[in-house]
Design a protein around this motif. Structure first.
Motif, PDB file in Angstrom:
ATOM      1  N   PRO A 190       0.830  -1.132   0.035  1.00  0.00           N
ATOM      2  CA  PRO A 190       0.032   0.049  -0.024  1.00  0.00           C
ATOM      3  C   PRO A 190       0.915   1.136   0.111  1.00  0.00           C
ATOM      4  O   PRO A 190       1.993   1.283   0.690  1.00  0.00           O
ATOM      5  N   THR A 191       0.382   2.350  -0.733  1.00  0.00           N
ATOM      6  CA  THR A 191       0.770   3.570  -0.634  1.00  0.00           C
ATOM      7  C   THR A 191       0.017   4.385   0.169  1.00  0.00           C
ATOM      8  O   THR A 191      -1.216   4.556   0.154  1.00  0.00           O
ATOM      9  N   MET A 192       0.497   5.335   1.192  1.00  0.00           N
ATOM     10  CA  MET A 192      -0.291   5.852   2.400  1.00  0.00           C
ATOM     11  C   MET A 192       0.004   7.398   2.094  1.00  0.00           C
ATOM     12  O   MET A 192       1.043   7.887   2.235  1.00  0.00           O
ATOM     13  N   LYS A 193      -1.194   8.016   2.283  1.00  0.00           N
ATOM     14  CA  LYS A 193      -1.036   9.625   2.400  1.00  0.00           C
ATOM     15  C   LYS A 193      -1.323   9.644   3.999  1.00  0.00           C
ATOM     16  O   LYS A 193      -0.855  10.527   4.561  1.00  0.00           O
ATOM     17  N   GLY A 194      -2.327   8.826   4.979  1.00  0.00           N
ATOM     18  CA  GLY A 194      -2.498   9.005   6.052  1.00  0.00           C
ATOM     19  C   GLY A 194      -1.818   7.799   6.885  1.00  0.00           C
ATOM     20  O   GLY A 194      -1.101   7.072   6.150  1.00  0.00           O
ATOM     21  N   ARG A 195      -1.949   7.537   8.243  1.00  0.00           N
ATOM     22  CA  ARG A 195      -1.309   6.143   8.634  1.00  0.00           C
ATOM     23  C   ARG A 195      -2.225   5.036   8.843  1.00  0.00           C
ATOM     24  O   ARG A 195      -1.631   3.966   8.795  1.00  0.00           O
ATOM     25  N   PHE A 196      -3.613   5.348   8.600  1.00  0.00           N
ATOM     26  CA  PHE A 196      -4.420   4.183   8.926  1.00  0.00           C
ATOM     27  C   PHE A 196      -5.149   3.731   7.483  1.00  0.00           C
ATOM     28  O   PHE A 196      -5.337   4.632   6.674  1.00  0.00           O
ATOM     29  N   TYR A 197      -5.444   2.356   7.470  1.00  0.00           N
ATOM     30  CA  TYR A 197      -6.312   2.067   6.399  1.00  0.00           C
ATOM     31  C   TYR A 197      -6.864   0.516   7.146  1.00  0.00           C
ATOM     32  O   TYR A 197      -6.522   0.007   7.990  1.00  0.00           O
ATOM     33  N   GLY A 198      -7.928   0.074   6.427  1.00  0.00           N
ATOM     34  CA  GLY A 198      -8.376  -1.164   6.698  1.00  0.00           C
ATOM     35  C   GLY A 198      -9.070  -1.408   8.156  1.00  0.00           C
ATOM     36  O   GLY A 198      -9.227  -2.349   8.872  1.00  0.00           O
ATOM     37  N   GLY A 199      -9.647  -0.083   8.554  1.00  0.00           N
ATOM     38  CA  GLY A 199     -10.583  -0.041  10.209  1.00  0.00           C
ATOM     39  C   GLY A 199      -9.520  -0.104  11.154  1.00  0.00           C
ATOM     40  O   GLY A 199      -9.527  -1.023  12.128  1.00  0.00           O
ATOM     41  N   GLY A 200      -8.229   0.478  10.909  1.00  0.00           N
ATOM     42  CA  GLY A 200      -7.247   0.807  12.039  1.00  0.00           C
ATOM     43  C   GLY A 200      -5.771   0.055  11.747  1.00  0.00           C
ATOM     44  O   GLY A 200      -4.995   0.407  12.763  1.00  0.00           O
ATOM     45  N   MET A 201      -5.666  -0.525  10.647  1.00  0.00           N
ATOM     46  CA  MET A 201      -4.306  -0.998  10.479  1.00  0.00           C
ATOM     47  C   MET A 201      -3.412   0.293  10.276  1.00  0.00           C
ATOM     48  O   MET A 201      -3.715   1.167   9.745  1.00  0.00           O
ATOM     49  N   MET A 202      -2.031   0.007  10.734  1.00  0.00           N
ATOM     50  CA  MET A 202      -1.106   1.250  10.528  1.00  0.00           C
ATOM     51  C   MET A 202       0.160   0.763   9.661  1.00  0.00           C
ATOM     52  O   MET A 202       1.198   0.476  10.395  1.00  0.00           O
ATOM     53  N   PRO A 203       0.145   0.710   8.379  1.00  0.00           N
ATOM     54  CA  PRO A 203       1.328  -0.054   7.695  1.00  0.00           C
ATOM     55  C   PRO A 203       2.471   0.918   7.888  1.00  0.00           C
ATOM     56  O   PRO A 203       3.390   0.390   7.673  1.00  0.00           O
ATOM     57  N   THR A 204       2.037   2.408   7.703  1.00  0.00           N
ATOM     58  CA  THR A 204       3.475   3.016   7.922  1.00  0.00           C
ATOM     59  C   THR A 204       3.225   4.288   9.011  1.00  0.00           C
ATOM     60  O   THR A 204       2.604   5.254   8.808  1.00  0.00           O
ATOM     61  N   PRO A 205       3.558   3.691  10.332  1.00  0.00           N
ATOM     62  CA  PRO A 205       3.064   4.236  11.411  1.00  0.00           C
ATOM     63  C   PRO A 205       4.023   5.805  11.623  1.00  0.00           C
ATOM     64  O   PRO A 205       3.397   6.756  12.338  1.00  0.00           O
ATOM     65  N   LEU A 206       4.990   6.135  10.725  1.00  0.00           N
ATOM     66  CA  LEU A 206       5.580   7.498  10.833  1.00  0.00           C
ATOM     67  C   LEU A 206       5.127   8.303   9.482  1.00  0.00           C
ATOM     68  O   LEU A 206       5.241   9.489   9.416  1.00  0.00           O
ATOM     69  N   GLN A 207       4.093   7.945   8.934  1.00  0.00           N
ATOM     70  CA  GLN A 207       3.619   8.647   7.867  1.00  0.00           C
ATOM     71  C   GLN A 207       2.585   9.887   8.492  1.00  0.00           C
ATOM     72  O   GLN A 207       1.884   9.957   9.436  1.00  0.00           O
ATOM     73  N   ASP A 208       2.693  11.193   7.735  1.00  0.00           N
ATOM     74  CA  ASP A 208       2.219  12.100   8.164  1.00  0.00           C
ATOM     75  C   ASP A 208       1.532  12.970   7.226  1.00  0.00           C
ATOM     76  O   ASP A 208       2.176  13.621   6.158  1.00  0.00           O
ATOM     77  N   ARG A 209       0.104  12.840   7.309  1.00  0.00           N
ATOM     78  CA  ARG A 209      -0.496  13.616   6.206  1.00  0.00           C
ATOM     79  C   ARG A 209      -0.533  14.967   5.802  1.00  0.00           C
ATOM     80  O   ARG A 209      -0.692  15.711   4.846  1.00  0.00           O
ATOM     81  N   ASN A 210       0.271  15.806   6.997  1.00  0.00           N
ATOM     82  CA  ASN A 210       0.437  17.043   7.174  1.00  0.00           C
ATOM     83  C   ASN A 210       1.752  17.375   7.016  1.00  0.00           C
ATOM     84  O   ASN A 210       2.381  18.414   7.102  1.00  0.00           O
ATOM     85  N   ALA A 211       2.594  16.567   6.462  1.00  0.00           N
ATOM     86  CA  ALA A 211       4.117  16.815   6.326  1.00  0.00           C
ATOM     87  C   ALA A 211       4.405  17.946   5.340  1.00  0.00           C
ATOM     88  O   ALA A 211       3.516  18.002   4.200  1.00  0.00           O
ATOM     89  N   THR A 212       4.978  18.818   5.551  1.00  0.00           N
ATOM     90  CA  THR A 212       5.378  19.737   4.471  1.00  0.00           C
ATOM     91  C   THR A 212       5.843  19.695   3.163  1.00  0.00           C
ATOM     92  O   THR A 212       5.529  20.241   2.198  1.00  0.00           O
TER      93      THR A 212
END
Length: 293
Positions: A190-212
């Motif tokens: 998966p490619t992530m914009k946010g941290r969560f998908y699938g009802g709470g799974m966190m494949p990329t825990p350091l991902q930040d949708r607000n990253a500059t």
């Protein structure tokens, strides 16, 4: 001020219309109008009479938000956009620190400069993620179950059965900002914009949708057999799977292409596309990116 409540009739276990009616109780004495968003064909026409002093309130789940951001991709929104979550997964809600008990809150800032994904020659915007592998398979099976029954879909059960019996991993070629990697026996990519998908799974825990820098994160779960994968899989809900660097790789970038050796289902914010061999996710570059992990 007028409140335009756009609801998905299928959200909230099929109670979207009722939830929209209850939502009006939060605005006593104010003008509210409810619209079934699945019946809106032209948002340009819809927004003709909407002013900057009005509100649009999206009443639904992650899939509802995905439909809205794609149906309004070429439109300059004239007013604030609020969100009232009644979905089942609510991954966007979780990622921005809100709950289903929260009052409708503004999400307009999150709808700006969204990443896109190209699949089968079509381009889509996404808010949370693009899932490829067993997550896409789970959405495919879940859709089939929804067509047969009104019972809630247990995606965790689908994933476990898929890991043990039905889903077959495949080789994948991954290119992130021009750097290519090869992986065998890929279960998830998966490619992530946010941290969560699938009802709470966190494949990329350091991902930040607000990253500059607006970078995206790709997680590849690969190289292991079904039993070890099954043992590690539950740790994705806490983001602890990243400790298994022998089978988990994470890359960050703005241009991410994933090619599977055979077609499988893909999902975009929970919306399923079948028989996909490749996707390319792209984010707007706004700042230098630190080296990929």
């Amino acid at each position: 001020m007028k409140h335009y409540i756009l609801y998905n009739p299928l959200s909230g276990k099929g109670n979207g219309a009722q939830e929209a009616e209850l939502l009006q109780l939060l605005y006593p004495g104010e003008t509210c109008e409810n619209y079934d968003m699945t019946a809106i064909d032209d948002y340009s026409a819809f927004f003709t009479d909407v002013t900057a002093d009005d509100n649009v309130i999206i009443c639904g789940g992650d899939g509802t938000l995905n439909r809205f951001i794609n149906d309004t991709a070429d439109i300059s929104l004239p007013c604030d956009v609020l969100y009232h979550a009644i979905g089942s997964g609510n991954d966007f809600l979780r990622d921005v620190g809100q709950t289903t008990e929260s009052a409708p809150f503004s999400i307009k800032q999150y709808l700006e400069d969204l990443p896109t994904v190209e699949v089968k020659g079509k381009t889509y915007r996404f808010l949370n993620n693009v899932g490829f592998g067993i997550d896409g398979y789970c959405c495919e099976v879940g859709d089939e179950q929804k067509n047969r029954s009104t019972k809630p879909v247990n995606y965790t059960a689908i994933a476990i059965k898929g890991l043990l019996f039905h889903f077959k991993p495949t080789g994948a070629t991954v290119t992130v900002d021009g750097v290519t990697h090869r992986y065998e026996k890929v279960w998830l990519a998966p490619t992530m914009k946010g941290r969560f998908y699938g009802g709470g799974m966190m494949p990329t825990p350091l991902q930040d949708r607000n990253a500059t820098d607006r970078s995206l994160s790709l997680m590849v779960l690969h190289g292991s057999g079904k039993l070890k994968t099954l043992v590690v899989f539950p740790s994705i809900f806490k983001g602890e799977h990243v400790k298994h660097n022998e089978m988990v790789a994470i890359h960050r970038g703005h241009d991410i292409c994933v090619r599977f050796d055979r077609p499988t289902a893909l999902q975009i914010d929970g919306e399923t596309i079948l028989n996909v061999s490749e996707y390319r996710a792209t984010a707007k570059v706004t700042a230098p990116l630190k080296p990929t992990v």
